[in-house]
Design an enzyme around this catalytic site. Sequence first.
Site, PDB file in Angstrom:
ATOM      1  N   THR A   4      49.133  29.570  35.305  1.00  0.00           N
ATOM      2  CA  THR A   4      49.352  30.889  34.744  1.00  0.00           C
ATOM      3  C   THR A   4      49.892  30.749  33.334  1.00  0.00           C
ATOM      4  O   THR A   4      50.201  31.740  32.674  1.00  0.00           O
ATOM      5  CB  THR A   4      50.326  31.726  35.591  1.00  0.00           C
ATOM      6  OG1 THR A   4      50.329  33.048  35.065  1.00  0.00           O
ATOM      7  CG2 THR A   4      51.736  31.213  35.572  1.00  0.00           C
ATOM      8  N   TYR A   6      47.385  37.733  41.654  1.00  0.00           N
ATOM      9  CA  TYR A   6      48.673  37.774  40.963  1.00  0.00           C
ATOM     10  C   TYR A   6      49.809  38.294  41.844  1.00  0.00           C
ATOM     11  O   TYR A   6      50.747  38.907  41.343  1.00  0.00           O
ATOM     12  CB  TYR A   6      48.560  38.638  39.696  1.00  0.00           C
ATOM     13  CG  TYR A   6      47.555  38.151  38.686  1.00  0.00           C
ATOM     14  CD1 TYR A   6      47.638  36.859  38.165  1.00  0.00           C
ATOM     15  CD2 TYR A   6      46.531  38.977  38.228  1.00  0.00           C
ATOM     16  CE1 TYR A   6      46.721  36.409  37.216  1.00  0.00           C
ATOM     17  CE2 TYR A   6      45.609  38.537  37.280  1.00  0.00           C
ATOM     18  CZ  TYR A   6      45.711  37.250  36.782  1.00  0.00           C
ATOM     19  OH  TYR A   6      44.821  36.818  35.845  1.00  0.00           O
ATOM     20  N   ASP A  30      55.718  33.619  34.827  1.00  0.00           N
ATOM     21  CA  ASP A  30      54.774  34.624  34.359  1.00  0.00           C
ATOM     22  C   ASP A  30      54.618  35.849  35.261  1.00  0.00           C
ATOM     23  O   ASP A  30      53.588  36.028  35.916  1.00  0.00           O
ATOM     24  CB  ASP A  30      53.408  33.965  34.128  1.00  0.00           C
ATOM     25  CG  ASP A  30      52.511  34.810  33.244  1.00  0.00           C
ATOM     26  OD1 ASP A  30      52.941  35.904  32.836  1.00  0.00           O
ATOM     27  OD2 ASP A  30      51.388  34.375  32.961  1.00  0.00           O
ATOM     28  N   HIS A  77      51.756  39.924  34.671  1.00  0.00           N
ATOM     29  CA  HIS A  77      50.405  40.210  35.159  1.00  0.00           C
ATOM     30  C   HIS A  77      50.454  41.530  35.907  1.00  0.00           C
ATOM     31  O   HIS A  77      51.498  41.946  36.388  1.00  0.00           O
ATOM     32  CB  HIS A  77      49.964  39.130  36.158  1.00  0.00           C
ATOM     33  CG  HIS A  77      49.578  37.825  35.538  1.00  0.00           C
ATOM     34  ND1 HIS A  77      48.448  37.680  34.777  1.00  0.00           N
ATOM     35  CD2 HIS A  77      50.161  36.610  35.585  1.00  0.00           C
ATOM     36  CE1 HIS A  77      48.349  36.424  34.376  1.00  0.00           C
ATOM     37  NE2 HIS A  77      49.374  35.747  34.839  1.00  0.00           N
ATOM     38  N   ASP A  87      35.343  31.469  31.866  1.00  0.00           N
ATOM     39  CA  ASP A  87      36.208  32.057  32.883  1.00  0.00           C
ATOM     40  C   ASP A  87      36.064  33.575  32.846  1.00  0.00           C
ATOM     41  O   ASP A  87      36.439  34.207  31.863  1.00  0.00           O
ATOM     42  CB  ASP A  87      37.655  31.628  32.605  1.00  0.00           C
ATOM     43  CG  ASP A  87      38.623  32.070  33.687  1.00  0.00           C
ATOM     44  OD1 ASP A  87      38.266  32.969  34.480  1.00  0.00           O
ATOM     45  OD2 ASP A  87      39.738  31.527  33.725  1.00  0.00           O
ATOM     46  N   ARG A 115      38.594  26.010  27.213  1.00  0.00           N
ATOM     47  CA  ARG A 115      37.908  26.908  28.155  1.00  0.00           C
ATOM     48  C   ARG A 115      37.915  28.279  27.536  1.00  0.00           C
ATOM     49  O   ARG A 115      38.845  28.640  26.802  1.00  0.00           O
ATOM     50  CB  ARG A 115      38.556  26.896  29.535  1.00  0.00           C
ATOM     51  CG  ARG A 115      39.921  27.502  29.607  1.00  0.00           C
ATOM     52  CD  ARG A 115      40.593  27.168  30.936  1.00  0.00           C
ATOM     53  NE  ARG A 115      42.010  27.422  30.835  1.00  0.00           N
ATOM     54  CZ  ARG A 115      42.616  28.488  31.323  1.00  0.00           C
ATOM     55  NH1 ARG A 115      41.930  29.409  31.985  1.00  0.00           N
ATOM     56  NH2 ARG A 115      43.909  28.659  31.183  1.00  0.00           N
ATOM     57  N   HIS A 149      39.993  30.278  41.992  1.00  0.00           N
ATOM     58  CA  HIS A 149      41.406  30.065  42.319  1.00  0.00           C
ATOM     59  C   HIS A 149      41.634  30.217  43.819  1.00  0.00           C
ATOM     60  O   HIS A 149      40.918  30.953  44.485  1.00  0.00           O
ATOM     61  CB  HIS A 149      42.274  31.120  41.631  1.00  0.00           C
ATOM     62  CG  HIS A 149      42.261  31.021  40.147  1.00  0.00           C
ATOM     63  ND1 HIS A 149      43.214  30.342  39.443  1.00  0.00           N
ATOM     64  CD2 HIS A 149      41.405  31.509  39.224  1.00  0.00           C
ATOM     65  CE1 HIS A 149      42.959  30.427  38.155  1.00  0.00           C
ATOM     66  NE2 HIS A 149      41.856  31.120  37.986  1.00  0.00           N
ATOM     67  N   TYR A 157      37.701  32.348  28.047  1.00  0.00           N
ATOM     68  CA  TYR A 157      37.721  33.575  28.837  1.00  0.00           C
ATOM     69  C   TYR A 157      36.581  34.431  28.300  1.00  0.00           C
ATOM     70  O   TYR A 157      36.561  34.758  27.105  1.00  0.00           O
ATOM     71  CB  TYR A 157      39.051  34.297  28.664  1.00  0.00           C
ATOM     72  CG  TYR A 157      40.195  33.660  29.427  1.00  0.00           C
ATOM     73  CD1 TYR A 157      40.358  33.902  30.791  1.00  0.00           C
ATOM     74  CD2 TYR A 157      41.110  32.827  28.803  1.00  0.00           C
ATOM     75  CE1 TYR A 157      41.408  33.338  31.503  1.00  0.00           C
ATOM     76  CE2 TYR A 157      42.170  32.254  29.510  1.00  0.00           C
ATOM     77  CZ  TYR A 157      42.311  32.522  30.857  1.00  0.00           C
ATOM     78  OH  TYR A 157      43.343  31.967  31.553  1.00  0.00           O
ATOM     79  N   ARG A 160      54.466  33.915  23.008  1.00  0.00           N
ATOM     80  CA  ARG A 160      53.413  32.922  22.756  1.00  0.00           C
ATOM     81  C   ARG A 160      53.042  32.952  21.279  1.00  0.00           C
ATOM     82  O   ARG A 160      53.411  33.889  20.562  1.00  0.00           O
ATOM     83  CB  ARG A 160      52.174  33.259  23.576  1.00  0.00           C
ATOM     84  CG  ARG A 160      52.381  33.088  25.044  1.00  0.00           C
ATOM     85  CD  ARG A 160      51.066  33.278  25.786  1.00  0.00           C
ATOM     86  NE  ARG A 160      51.295  33.137  27.217  1.00  0.00           N
ATOM     87  CZ  ARG A 160      50.344  33.203  28.131  1.00  0.00           C
ATOM     88  NH1 ARG A 160      49.081  33.408  27.760  1.00  0.00           N
ATOM     89  NH2 ARG A 160      50.614  33.062  29.408  1.00  0.00           N
ATOM     90  N   GLU A 164      34.007  29.839  36.103  1.00  0.00           N
ATOM     91  CA  GLU A 164      35.128  30.206  36.961  1.00  0.00           C
ATOM     92  C   GLU A 164      35.205  31.720  37.214  1.00  0.00           C
ATOM     93  O   GLU A 164      34.946  32.521  36.308  1.00  0.00           O
ATOM     94  CB  GLU A 164      36.425  29.725  36.325  1.00  0.00           C
ATOM     95  CG  GLU A 164      37.612  29.895  37.266  1.00  0.00           C
ATOM     96  CD  GLU A 164      38.739  28.953  36.951  1.00  0.00           C
ATOM     97  OE1 GLU A 164      38.629  27.767  37.312  1.00  0.00           O
ATOM     98  OE2 GLU A 164      39.712  29.394  36.333  1.00  0.00           O
ATOM     99  N   ARG A 213      45.993  38.795  27.265  1.00  0.00           N
ATOM    100  CA  ARG A 213      47.105  37.962  26.773  1.00  0.00           C
ATOM    101  C   ARG A 213      47.308  38.126  25.280  1.00  0.00           C
ATOM    102  O   ARG A 213      47.404  37.147  24.543  1.00  0.00           O
ATOM    103  CB  ARG A 213      46.845  36.476  27.090  1.00  0.00           C
ATOM    104  CG  ARG A 213      46.434  36.176  28.506  1.00  0.00           C
ATOM    105  CD  ARG A 213      47.608  36.042  29.420  1.00  0.00           C
ATOM    106  NE  ARG A 213      47.877  37.256  30.126  1.00  0.00           N
ATOM    107  CZ  ARG A 213      48.926  37.431  30.918  1.00  0.00           C
ATOM    108  NH1 ARG A 213      49.805  36.499  31.090  1.00  0.00           N
ATOM    109  NH2 ARG A 213      49.107  38.550  31.548  1.00  0.00           N
TER     110      ARG A 213
HETATM  111  C1  LMR Z   1      47.654  33.367  31.215  1.00  0.00           C
HETATM  112  O1  LMR Z   1      48.815  33.717  31.451  1.00  0.00           O
HETATM  113  O2  LMR Z   1      47.254  33.077  30.099  1.00  0.00           O
HETATM  114  C2  LMR Z   1      46.718  33.325  32.365  1.00  0.00           C
HETATM  115  O3  LMR Z   1      47.414  33.447  33.555  1.00  0.00           O
HETATM  116  C3  LMR Z   1      45.727  34.401  32.180  1.00  0.00           C
HETATM  117  C4  LMR Z   1      44.879  34.560  33.382  1.00  0.00           C
HETATM  118  O4  LMR Z   1      44.983  35.608  34.006  1.00  0.00           O
HETATM  119  O5  LMR Z   1      44.107  33.648  33.693  1.00  0.00           O
HETATM  120 MG    MG Z   2      49.482  33.809  33.389  1.00  0.00          MG
END
Ligand code: LMR
Ligand code: MG
Length: 389
Positions: free
Chosen positions: A295, A90, A42, A45, A193, A162, A244, A164, A15, A219, A383
């Site tokens: 994700t 996850y 992904d 996790h 979130d 959004r 979720h 986190y 990323r 969230e 992340r």
């Molecule tokens: C992400 O990969 O950025 C998200 O899945 C992170 C998450 O856990 O919400």
């Molecule tokens: Mg993810």
Amino acid sequence: MKLTDVSLTVVGVPRHTGFVNKHIIVRLYTDEGVTGIGEMSDFSHLPRYAPDVKDLEKVLEQILIGKNPFDLALINKELLDNFPEAMYYYEKGSFIRNGVDNALHDLCGKYLGVSVAELLGGKYHDKFKVCYPIFRHRFMEEVEENVEVVRKRLAEGFDVFRLYAGKNVEADAAFLAAVEKEFGSKVTIKSLDFSHLLDWKEAARVVKRLSRYHFELVESPAYPNDFEGLRHFRHKIDHPVSEHVWSFRQQFEMIKQESVDIFNVSPIFIGGLSSAKKAIAAADVAKKSCLLGTTQELSIGTAAMAHLGSTMTNLNYTSDPTGPELYIDDVVTEKISYQDGYLITPPRDTAGLGIELDEKKVEQFTLPDLSWNDVTVHQLQDRTADTKS
Ligand code: LMR
Ligand code: MG
């Protein structure tokens, strides 16, 4: 038509944050020469153990070879028997089922010459609004870096974000203040979130503290599967509450216990397009709203969500899939595109998902397996490639 072979390829794509996410590209072959592609998105996790990909390929071959890909109900049932729901967000079994179900939809659409949206009920939106994620602040120094992300993405048309939140509330407040000061009404914060990191009461305290800033919803403000906690939070706080959907049992409890206003549905977390459609229908029956979560898929997974989102009549809030913008590259010839903060859904004359693999890119990002090496828990949760914690 019969399925003749399954192939799984692990890719690791970095990323812009430096964090490398691992995904599996699924290819399903048939005796008619049509190939379906899908994405198990992904695997980066928790929990920090990984499926053996060669073994998984063998298991899927046993389940799929000889079956008619249009037997979606039968195949999904068998997948569920082999990779059951686990009441965990996850759960990797859901990711596995999702990739196969994606590829089956692509295959069936290609064979019939219709889009996945048509298989799912027909197109209702040409585009839908999405938001860009601001990853969780751990340190005050990250505030300015994140304001810079807003500046840069706003210039590209993303005007909804959004956040986190909940790890460093000082920093969360400083970020919200800086965004309000610099961008005013040009930028909307869709949500805070909490990713289930806080107890509901602690989350409520944080939300009250940050309530002088504008955000539309909250969230995951309780521990996972704390349906009562979510309900208490929902009664205490004015903002709509979203959570979720990671199992049908969990969704049923959230409906029964009036825990939420909005269901965040993503094929990856509920195990495929077929299951996501069911969760969206359940939300509709319960008179709840939906948004499409993420994700952060690559373009194959995002295309599946684009088709799904284009068919939804209860998509009432800004959605989350922006993966193709988060990764430095992709494994397809043409990425999913965004305009003015909208995800543009594939045209009506698309066959299947309408996505083609770029074999050179696949090769470039291929990894031997899903091994974790030395990735830490903090890196996974936040992340980030940064090793400070
Ligand atoms: C992400 O990969 O950025 C998200 O899945 C992170 C998450 O856990 O919400
Ligand atoms: Mg993810």
